[in-house]
Design a protein around this motif. Structure first.
Motif, short mmCIF file in Angstrom:
data_model
loop_
_atom_site.label_atom_id
_atom_site.label_comp_id
_atom_site.label_asym_id
_atom_site.label_seq_id
_atom_site.Cartn_x
_atom_site.Cartn_y
_atom_site.Cartn_z
N GLN A 123 19.10 30.85 41.10
CA GLN A 123 18.18 30.54 42.24
C GLN A 123 19.04 29.73 43.26
O GLN A 123 18.51 29.50 44.34
N SER A 126 19.17 31.74 46.90
CA SER A 126 17.87 31.60 47.72
C SER A 126 17.90 30.02 48.29
O SER A 126 17.53 29.97 49.63
N LEU A 127 18.13 29.28 47.60
CA LEU A 127 17.87 27.87 48.07
C LEU A 127 19.13 27.68 49.32
O LEU A 127 18.70 26.93 50.37
N GLN A 157 17.07 37.93 41.00
CA GLN A 157 16.71 37.05 42.29
C GLN A 157 17.89 36.94 43.24
O GLN A 157 17.86 36.88 44.43
N GLU A 160 17.56 39.94 45.45
CA GLU A 160 16.56 39.69 46.39
C GLU A 160 17.12 38.80 47.56
O GLU A 160 16.87 38.95 48.83
N GLU B 64 8.95 37.54 45.56
CA GLU B 64 8.16 36.08 45.55
C GLU B 64 9.01 34.84 45.12
O GLU B 64 9.21 33.97 45.50
N SER B 65 9.98 35.14 43.81
CA SER B 65 11.02 34.28 43.68
C SER B 65 11.85 33.90 44.61
O SER B 65 12.10 32.73 44.51
N ASN B 66 12.57 34.78 45.15
CA ASN B 66 13.44 34.36 46.21
C ASN B 66 12.51 33.45 47.33
O ASN B 66 13.00 32.74 47.83
N ALA B 69 12.28 29.93 46.43
CA ALA B 69 13.36 29.14 46.51
C ALA B 69 13.85 28.92 47.75
O ALA B 69 14.48 27.93 48.16
N GLU B 96 9.11 30.04 37.88
CA GLU B 96 10.39 29.31 37.30
C GLU B 96 10.99 28.60 38.37
O GLU B 96 11.44 27.53 38.58
N GLN B 97 10.78 29.32 39.73
CA GLN B 97 11.42 28.65 40.89
C GLN B 97 10.51 27.50 41.40
O GLN B 97 11.18 26.68 42.05
N VAL B 100 11.67 24.84 38.85
CA VAL B 100 13.13 24.18 39.03
C VAL B 100 13.55 23.70 40.31
O VAL B 100 14.52 22.73 40.62
N THR B 101 12.95 24.47 41.44
CA THR B 101 13.60 24.29 42.82
C THR B 101 12.50 23.60 43.55
O THR B 101 12.92 22.78 44.52
N PHE B 104 10.95 20.06 39.97
CA PHE B 104 12.01 19.13 39.41
C PHE B 104 12.53 18.25 40.21
O PHE B 104 12.57 16.90 40.39
#
Lengths: 273, 322
Positions: A123, A126-127, A157, A160, B64-66, B69, B96-97, B100-101, B104
């Motif tokens: 992740q 992306s962040l 991801q 992506e 969508e996940s990207n 986040a 999940e993103q 956690v992003t 949380f």
């Protein structure tokens, strides 16, 4: 905080960082030494030389940002940040203990100077791209650096994010792959091989630099090249050794997620004297 | 608006359209608002914002996940990002993103899920979001809102921008009956008592608010005094309005376009159990996936219309008489 571009001084910080990693994981009796040790030079070069940051002013809007996407390697991040003055060095021994700010994986609720809570793999890029886009909108010089595990980039991801970063020309983000060739269950090539890794990032439109991830001068040069690269993001493939600096941990999958015993700690610290 | 007037319930904008227009309007006032899309901008109506503010709009493609986040990263750096897709995709693929992003670390991310419920219609069950309230409410620290009409969506969008913290906003595909006068006030976390009454309370969210009003009017004609409450905020839930309704009416029906065992109903029931236990009945989707059809045809077949609310209310009233 010691800021220096002198590789010899940075090497001394790297050695002390390795000692702190071994000591804190031994005290915790659990944790991830292998992937912490492999990323030491990367993080020391960033925090003590490359990053524009100020431990006295951690919310400085124009600061550079760092995300440890492979959050399980947090001992290296905690050691480096503590030595910079963000958090107490003497409390590193409380890693993973109830009430400690040094959580099992990075947690911004406990250390607000962290840029992200990580631990679920895949992740962070992306962040980091999101933070880099915000900097671009703000016309800020802020750059974002994301350290990825090699096993981690098996996550979809990441790709992506890789597509997005190149397509949107996010040239103020840098991905650094800690390519230590080992993941939890064994060697990366035996689990889900990443090769040809340099070609993969190139084909996704990134500027790619293949570098010895334990050579501080090589890393300094790579980060400078990344900063000078416009119009596309940069991926630094850092060729590293899992467990680097402790002979019996090097290239040994066992030490992905197993703490050293007291005897092993003593032996490791002798090697790192 | 607790007077017993006849409601016109004329068809207005879909809540997705009200969302899209509100976002563009808010974008004019607040330069910190940014938006992300996953190749559905014309469907989610985030296109209004995209056209007006291309520099603040990020097309993420079908990833969508990207997108979620990236939104969290933008929020961490001080922006107010709205990320949007069909509810079924942004919540399930991005869950999940979101956990956690966004949840949380408690970042200021706004997630908008459109085409919720079964009223998406012809596209069928793979696109139908009947578990989104459950998923969104399971994210600690998230605020979850589900406006019934264009008026409440517009007002709650403004409240969403002012609110600091992660939020899920549920929107629908089809034109929604207008429940509220344009000057109605809304506050996140405070339900609206749409009709006052003393014999039974009909609680609903989304499209089922209008259906509950229709059911209430049918019961009123029979001499039953019915209270209707719109819980546009599902989390944090308005405990006071629920406890008061339980104490004062002794019977509550909860209706929603969602799986009946994991949405609004069970959350209302928890508050009732903790405050003033009373008779309760529930209307929703029963442990199944629906099918293709017109939105109206589907809502009718699956009983998520006034007739269904009425039948459920009669069960509760019969139990209350015993």
């Amino acid at each position: 905080m010691l800021k220096t571009s002198d590789p010899a001084e940075l090497q001394l910080i790297a050695k002390q960082t390795r000692r702190l990693i071994i000591e804190m994981i031994t005290a915790a009796k659990s944790g991830h030494p292998g992937g912490s040790l492999s990323a030491v030079e990367i993080l020391v070069t960033l925090y003590n030389d490359v990053l524009r940051h100020d431990p006295a002013n951690p919310r400085w809007p124009d600061r550079d940002r760092f995300i440890l996407s492979k959050g399980h390697a947090c001992p290296v991040l905690y050691a480096v940040m503590a030595q910079c003055g963000y958090t107490p060095v003497e409390e590193l021994k409380n890693l993973r203990k109830l009430g400690s700010i040094y959580q099992g994986h990075p947690d911004v609720r406990f250390i607000p100077a962290l840029e992200a809570s990580t631990g679920s793999l895949g992740q962070g890029l992306s962040l980091g791209i999101g933070m880099a886009l915000a900097a671009r909108l703000n016309q800020s010089p802020s750059r974002t650096y994301v350290v990825l595990g090699d096993g981690e980039i098996q996550e979809g991801q990441i790709w992506e994010a890789a597509m997005f970063g190149a397509y949107h020309h996010v040239d103020n983000v840098v991905a650094i792959v800690d390519y230590n060739k080992i993941q939890l269950d064994g060697f990366v090539k035996d689990i889900l091989d990443l090769e040809p890794l340099v070609d993969k990032w190139k084909s996704f439109g990134w500027h790619v630099i293949d570098v010895d991830g334990h050579s501080i001068p090589a890393l300094q040069k790579a980060f400078a090249e990344a900063s000078a690269t416009k119009g596309k993001p940069t991926a630094i493939i850092a060729q590293t050794i899992k467990g680097k600096g402790v002979s019996f941990m090097e290239n040994n999958p066992k030490y992905h997620g197993v703490a050293p015993t007291a005897d092993e700690c003593t032996k490791a610290l002798q090697e790192l004297a | 608006m607790s007077t017993k007037t006849k409601f016109e319930l004329k068809l207005g904008q879909a809540t997705r359209e009200a969302f899209g227009k509100a976002l563009a309007e808010l974008g004019r006032e607040n330069k910190n608002i940014v938006a992300c899309d996953a190749d559905l901008s014309k469907s989610t109506m985030i296109t209004y914002f995209a056209k007006e503010f291309p520099e603040r709009f990020f097309e993420c493609g079908i990833a969508e996940s990207n997108m979620v986040a990236i939104g969290s990263g933008l929020a961490s750096a001080g922006k107010i990002p709205f990320v949007s897709s069909f509810s079924a995709f942004v919540l399930n693929k991005g869950f999940e993103q979101l956990r956690v992003t966004a949840a949380f670390p408690n970042v200021n991310l706004k997630v908008v899920g459109t085409h919720s419920g079964i009223s998406i219609g012809e596209d069928g069950p793979s696109q139908m979001s009947i578990e989104d309230i459950s998923l969104a409410c399971s994210l600690a620290g998230f605020t979850v809102i589900s406006p019934a009409d264009e008026v409440s969506m517009k007002a709650l969008m403004r409240a969403a921008v002012e609110h600091v913290g992660p939020m899920f906003i549920r929107a629908g595909r089809v034109k929604a009956p207008v429940v509220y006068a344009a000057d109605q006030k809304f506050e996140i976390g405070k339900g609206v008592q749409v009709i006052d009454g003393g014999d039974i309370t009909l609680i609903a969210t989304g499209l089922l608010v209008a259906e509950s009003i229709r059911a209430a009017e049918a019961l009123e004609a029979e001499g039953v005094s019915v209270r209707v409450i719109d819980l546009h905020t599902i989390k944090p839930i308005d405990r006071d309005i629920i406890a008061k309704a339980a104490a004062e009416t002794g019977a509550i029906v909860v209706s929603e376009e969602h799986l009946v065992d994991s949405g609004l109903g069970v959350r209302v029931a928890q508050v009732v159990a903790e405050t003033n236990p009373c008779i309760m009945e529930f209307l929703g989707v029963n442990n199944t996936y629906a099918e293709s059809g017109t939105p109206d045809g589907l809502l009718d077949k699956y009983n998520l219309v006034a007739r269904g609310v009425l039948a459920t209310a009669r069960k509760a009233l019969a139990r209350k008489k015993k």
